[in-house]
Design a protein around this motif. Sequence first.
Motif, PDB file in Angstrom:
ATOM      1  N   LYS A 712       0.851  -1.198   0.000  1.00 12.64           N
ATOM      2  CA  LYS A 712       0.000   0.000   0.000  1.00 12.64           C
ATOM      3  C   LYS A 712       0.883   1.243   0.000  1.00 12.64           C
ATOM      4  CE  LYS A 712      -4.308  -1.346   2.317  1.00 12.64           C
ATOM      5  NZ  LYS A 712      -4.336  -2.664   1.694  1.00 12.64           N
ATOM      6  N   ALA A 713       0.453   2.266  -0.748  1.00 15.49           N
ATOM      7  CA  ALA A 713       1.233   3.504  -0.815  1.00 15.49           C
ATOM      8  C   ALA A 713       0.761   4.494   0.247  1.00 15.49           C
ATOM      9  CB  ALA A 713       1.082   4.135  -2.191  1.00 15.49           C
ATOM     10  N   THR A 714       1.705   5.153   0.876  1.00 12.99           N
ATOM     11  CA  THR A 714       1.396   6.223   1.820  1.00 12.99           C
ATOM     12  C   THR A 714       2.225   7.441   1.446  1.00 12.99           C
ATOM     13  OG1 THR A 714       1.416   4.503   3.508  1.00 12.99           O
ATOM     14  CG2 THR A 714       1.237   6.775   4.290  1.00 12.99           C
ATOM     15  N   VAL A 715       1.609   8.602   1.413  1.00 17.45           N
ATOM     16  CA  VAL A 715       2.401   9.826   1.256  1.00 17.45           C
ATOM     17  C   VAL A 715       2.799  10.251   2.667  1.00 17.45           C
ATOM     18  CG1 VAL A 715       2.423  12.189   0.403  1.00 17.45           C
ATOM     19  CG2 VAL A 715       1.167  10.409  -0.837  1.00 17.45           C
ATOM     20  N   ASP A 716       4.058  10.068   3.014  1.00 15.92           N
ATOM     21  CA  ASP A 716       4.511  10.333   4.391  1.00 15.92           C
ATOM     22  C   ASP A 716       4.479  11.819   4.687  1.00 15.92           C
ATOM     23  OD1 ASP A 716       5.491   7.576   4.341  1.00 15.92           O
ATOM     24  OD2 ASP A 716       7.099   8.418   3.121  1.00 15.92           O
ATOM     25  N   VAL A 717       4.998  12.573   3.733  1.00 12.14           N
ATOM     26  CA  VAL A 717       5.089  14.020   3.910  1.00 12.14           C
ATOM     27  C   VAL A 717       4.629  14.669   2.616  1.00 12.14           C
ATOM     28  CG1 VAL A 717       6.629  15.951   4.447  1.00 12.14           C
ATOM     29  CG2 VAL A 717       7.154  13.671   5.343  1.00 12.14           C
ATOM     30  N   GLN A 718       3.667  15.589   2.703  1.00 17.77           N
ATOM     31  CA  GLN A 718       3.265  16.371   1.531  1.00 17.77           C
ATOM     32  C   GLN A 718       4.162  17.595   1.462  1.00 17.77           C
ATOM     33  OE1 GLN A 718       1.172  15.549  -0.751  1.00 17.77           O
ATOM     34  NE2 GLN A 718      -0.449  14.251   0.099  1.00 17.77           N
ATOM     35  N   PRO A 719       4.734  17.896   0.292  1.00 24.10           N
ATOM     36  CA  PRO A 719       5.535  19.119   0.203  1.00 24.10           C
ATOM     37  C   PRO A 719       4.617  20.312   0.444  1.00 24.10           C
ATOM     38  CG  PRO A 719       5.628  17.830  -1.841  1.00 24.10           C
ATOM     39  CD  PRO A 719       4.577  17.217  -0.985  1.00 24.10           C
ATOM     40  N   LYS A 720       5.103  21.279   1.181  1.00 26.84           N
ATOM     41  CA  LYS A 720       4.308  22.460   1.493  1.00 26.84           C
ATOM     42  C   LYS A 720       3.779  23.094   0.202  1.00 26.84           C
ATOM     43  CE  LYS A 720       4.837  26.276   4.705  1.00 26.84           C
ATOM     44  NZ  LYS A 720       5.838  27.135   5.345  1.00 26.84           N
ATOM     45  N   GLY A 721       2.464  23.315   0.134  1.00 20.97           N
ATOM     46  CA  GLY A 721       1.888  23.983  -1.039  1.00 20.97           C
ATOM     47  C   GLY A 721       1.578  23.043  -2.193  1.00 20.97           C
ATOM     48  N   PHE A 722       1.839  21.749  -2.013  1.00 27.71           N
ATOM     49  CA  PHE A 722       1.600  20.794  -3.098  1.00 27.71           C
ATOM     50  C   PHE A 722       0.875  19.574  -2.547  1.00 27.71           C
ATOM     51  CE2 PHE A 722       4.860  23.487  -4.635  1.00 27.71           C
ATOM     52  CZ  PHE A 722       4.690  23.550  -6.006  1.00 27.71           C
ATOM     53  N   TYR A 723       0.314  18.821  -3.471  1.00 28.25           N
ATOM     54  CA  TYR A 723      -0.420  17.629  -3.069  1.00 28.25           C
ATOM     55  C   TYR A 723       0.043  16.452  -3.925  1.00 28.25           C
ATOM     56  CZ  TYR A 723      -4.271  14.486  -2.121  1.00 28.25           C
ATOM     57  OH  TYR A 723      -5.003  13.398  -1.762  1.00 28.25           O
ATOM     58  N   ILE A 724       0.499  15.393  -3.265  1.00 23.86           N
ATOM     59  CA  ILE A 724       0.947  14.194  -3.978  1.00 23.86           C
ATOM     60  C   ILE A 724      -0.155  13.148  -3.909  1.00 23.86           C
ATOM     61  CG2 ILE A 724       2.621  12.288  -4.009  1.00 23.86           C
ATOM     62  CD1 ILE A 724       4.576  14.144  -2.515  1.00 23.86           C
ATOM     63  N   SER A 725      -0.496  12.534  -5.052  1.00 21.54           N
ATOM     64  CA  SER A 725      -1.426  11.412  -5.008  1.00 21.54           C
ATOM     65  C   SER A 725      -0.853  10.229  -5.780  1.00 21.54           C
ATOM     66  CB  SER A 725      -2.786  11.820  -5.590  1.00 21.54           C
ATOM     67  OG  SER A 725      -2.610  12.201  -6.934  1.00 21.54           O
ATOM     68  N   VAL A 726      -1.270   9.017  -5.406  1.00 20.88           N
ATOM     69  CA  VAL A 726      -0.743   7.802  -6.011  1.00 20.88           C
ATOM     70  C   VAL A 726      -1.913   6.949  -6.466  1.00 20.88           C
ATOM     71  CG1 VAL A 726       0.630   5.716  -5.612  1.00 20.88           C
ATOM     72  CG2 VAL A 726       1.297   7.857  -4.514  1.00 20.88           C
ATOM     73  N   GLU A 727      -1.833   6.446  -7.717  1.00 22.59           N
ATOM     74  CA  GLU A 727      -2.946   5.679  -8.282  1.00 22.59           C
ATOM     75  C   GLU A 727      -2.431   4.495  -9.097  1.00 22.59           C
ATOM     76  OE1 GLU A 727      -6.209   6.022  -7.807  1.00 22.59           O
ATOM     77  OE2 GLU A 727      -6.531   4.373  -9.212  1.00 22.59           O
ATOM     78  N   PRO A 728      -2.770   3.253  -8.848  1.00 25.71           N
ATOM     79  CA  PRO A 728      -3.543   2.821  -7.685  1.00 25.71           C
ATOM     80  C   PRO A 728      -2.681   2.870  -6.430  1.00 25.71           C
ATOM     81  CG  PRO A 728      -2.813   0.922  -8.946  1.00 25.71           C
ATOM     82  CD  PRO A 728      -2.370   2.130  -9.704  1.00 25.71           C
ATOM     83  N   SER A 729      -3.334   2.882  -5.297  1.00 26.69           N
ATOM     84  CA  SER A 729      -2.560   2.985  -4.060  1.00 26.69           C
ATOM     85  C   SER A 729      -2.359   1.623  -3.397  1.00 26.69           C
ATOM     86  CB  SER A 729      -3.238   3.955  -3.097  1.00 26.69           C
ATOM     87  OG  SER A 729      -4.529   3.486  -2.804  1.00 26.69           O
TER      88      SER A 729
END
Length: 796
Positions: A712-729
């Motif tokens: 399973k994918a987890t975004v540990d830290v989102q860069p300030k001002g940005f949004y990371i998404s993963v597909e499929p997770s």
Amino acid sequence: MRICLISKLWVLVAVILLSSLQCLDGAPVGSKTYIIHMEKNATHLDVDAKHAWYTELMDGAKAFLAADHPDDGMDSLHHVYHHVFDGFSARLTAEQVAYMESLPCVMAVYPDRVHKSQTTHSSEFVGLSRENAHLWPESNYGADSIIGVIDTGIWPERLSFNDHGLGHIPKRWKGSCQAGTNFTAANCNKKIIGAKYFYKGYETQYGKIVDGVDENILSPRDSLGHGTHCASTAAGRWARRASYKGLARGTAVGMAPKARIAVYKALWGSKGRGMTSDLVAAFDHAVADGVDVISYSVGSEVGPDGILDFFDGREAEVIAAFNAVKKGVFVSVAGGNEGPTPGSIANNAPWYTTVAATTQDREEQQNVLLGNGEILIGRFGYAASKTGLRQVTNAPLIYAGHAAINGLSAENASFCQAEALDASLLAGKIVVCNYDRTPRFSGHLGAAGVIYVLNPYWGETLQIIEATAIPFTQLGSNARLPILAYIASTSKPTATILPAKTVYGTTPAPKVAGFSSRGPIRYARGQWLKPDIAAPGVDILAAGVKNNQYAFMSGTSMACPHVSGFGALLHSMHPKWSPAAIRSALMTTATTLDNTNHTITAQETSSTASPWDFGAGFAQPEKAMNPGLVYDMGRDDYLHFLCGLGYNSTEIKLIDRDGYTCPSNPPARVEDANFPSFVAHFGDAAALSLVDTSVSFFRTLTNVGSAGRTYKATVDVQPKGFYISVEPSTLEFSRAGSKQSFTLTVTPRGAATLPEVALGSFSHGSGSVTWSDSEHVVRSPVVVMVGEVISRTSVN
Ligand SMILES: *[C@@H]1O[C@H](CO)[C@@H](O)[C@H](O)[C@H]1NC(C)=O
Ligand SMILES: *[C@@H]1O[C@H](CO)[C@@H](O)[C@H](O)[C@H]1NC(C)=O
Ligand SMILES: *[C@@H]1O[C@H](CO)[C@@H](O)[C@H](O)[C@H]1NC(C)=O
Ligand SMILES: *[C@@H]1O[C@H](CO)[C@@H](O)[C@H](O)[C@H]1NC(C)=O
Ligand SMILES: *[C@@H]1O[C@H](CO)[C@@H](O)[C@H](O)[C@H]1NC(C)=O
């Protein structure tokens, strides 16, 4: 197929042209070494066929000799390149170069360039020792892996290179032991299984190598110590009782204690310099001989400012390395010692594993005791000296800025510039010198000792200071005010430079070394993450040369062989892994935390470092042995990536002689190269407010663990001002070896607020994404960049 014909007519025209030039200025025709990169010729099945043909081409070039310089340029062939590309190196006049370039079978001609070892100086602080932290017992780790060390040679008698108890040399080994001054075939054994040296290009540039002059020995023997140090760091065996005069007993051991070492000496002279033509010959032989890893602690003399691109048509060793990687050789390189300037990272080719340097949790201290009882923590500085360690006790203390010759600059004096100093004021005293970006200390002028105080540019960063004949130490810039205040507080200031000592368990550690070169990549056609990984490179104790059993050295040169050793271990454990799989395993299991559980900091500022400083993080080889998943890459992936960067088929054919057709529908995208790291480059800061822009990445993971795993994918830290998404997770890996793909997207949330960096108009931030099953953690840095670093055109 084009046939390579030597045009007699062209020769005639050129000769006439040449003689008219001669008439004009009458100057002799100079000659330099060039690398002649040839088209692949299907009739050349072995190196002898190539040699014969290249000799014929050189005969054709003879017509371009000046009548009054019959020998100039006719130094025949230096090296024939067979395994890493087709071609040769030779001394040529400018007219001969033009002639070679005119031949249809010649793809390119590169002038030879100067390279250097990646330590700013080797301080041989012998006598300080430590228990060398090592991660593995002397098991089979590294056995049957062969590490080719391209460097200054080796001192074979060191304990680190004994072959006691080692098994047979791997059967596939094809290398040999080349004799020379003070080095015979008997100096090779089951540990040092090969040794060769390459110097023709160096001699053209710097004159004939003479034994004993400028630290030269014409053989694989190392007189500088750099290559010996690197080889023992990568693969030195247990060397117990590494001690000096009874001080600090410890054990020194390399990262892969049972791996074999193959020596390729191509760096010469007291400065450890080498030429591209010789270094490429070293790569060529290493690949032919059958190494599994190449350790390359070598950088370019020009520095990052002089390089337009990681491959700007002249970096033949980059081509050599590509072809080594293509054949399955893991190539670990030093990232350079030009830090902490942003954009200083060197050795950026996408197929390299580029290593940054960090401190360790062990410090070599040499502290200062002031007359008032205060102790200032200093970094060790005693020079290696035949008389052993000396101490300066209770000596009068003077600030160099107070010892200027009447009428001369006190500022110049404060840097201990000899011309500005009144020597009569220094006799018998400890002098406090400012340490600027460039040291200006020039002579000890009768002082009993020196304390360098680093200026704010260096902060608390250890400097590699050339050993002087008198005891010295260095203090970080935090000590500046206390020491000056003490000197001002009393009419008779005194100080003692205390004996050096080893302190264990320092926190926080690791820190990115101040000198370690930093990303982002400058002048390239695009961005990818460099450095890749970080490893220890400060105060490394390893084998020395001559009378020094051990030596301390610092530099990314010392970090690189750590990773070479890790590569050898991983290759032994997983012989089928590609170089990219090894790099991926090291990167996705690296840590970004230090021993206080905070993000690793930069030594010069003590503030949080970023992936441009440490890549994916500090390498943890034990975890890399079982990474779960890898981001694999092979020959086609790298060439596809080059297509994405805008390299055309002619340029790509220089890198891979078999050529590669860039796809047109859909065209290659840089973002889709299967790196274990992500760089989302938003070119224009203004456009970001429009938000509609997003950057997506396509990646494929290969299961190197057991069957039936769900990640399973987890975004540990989102860069300030940005949004990371993963597909499929969620990804299911039904079998060992099965592959699954995903898309990662980085989208601005609005006006981005990223830290600015003093380099072009660029700012950056970072986050990370992790794939995990119950057992493995596969982590990748995600870097966001806004703005241009420095455009290619602005350099020209
Ligand atoms: C290949 O090499 C042979 C000599 O070995 C030469 O006669 C021939 O012209 C070369 N072919 C090409 C395409 O360069
Ligand atoms: C070769 O070894 C001898 C004996 O140890 C030594 O005197 C000589 O200086 C060495 N040569 C060089 C070039 O280092
Ligand atoms: C200080 O030293 C520099 C050379 O490093 C020299 O050019 C300059 O003139 C000196 N300044 C004074 C005031 O002496
Ligand atoms: C860091 O965190 C780990 C796990 O969260 C913990 O086991 C360890 O004790 C912590 N170390 C320090 C120095 O706080
Ligand atoms: C490829 O690029 C080089 C350098 O930019 C250029 O000189 C050359 O003409 C290009 N070749 C083709 C086939 O486009």
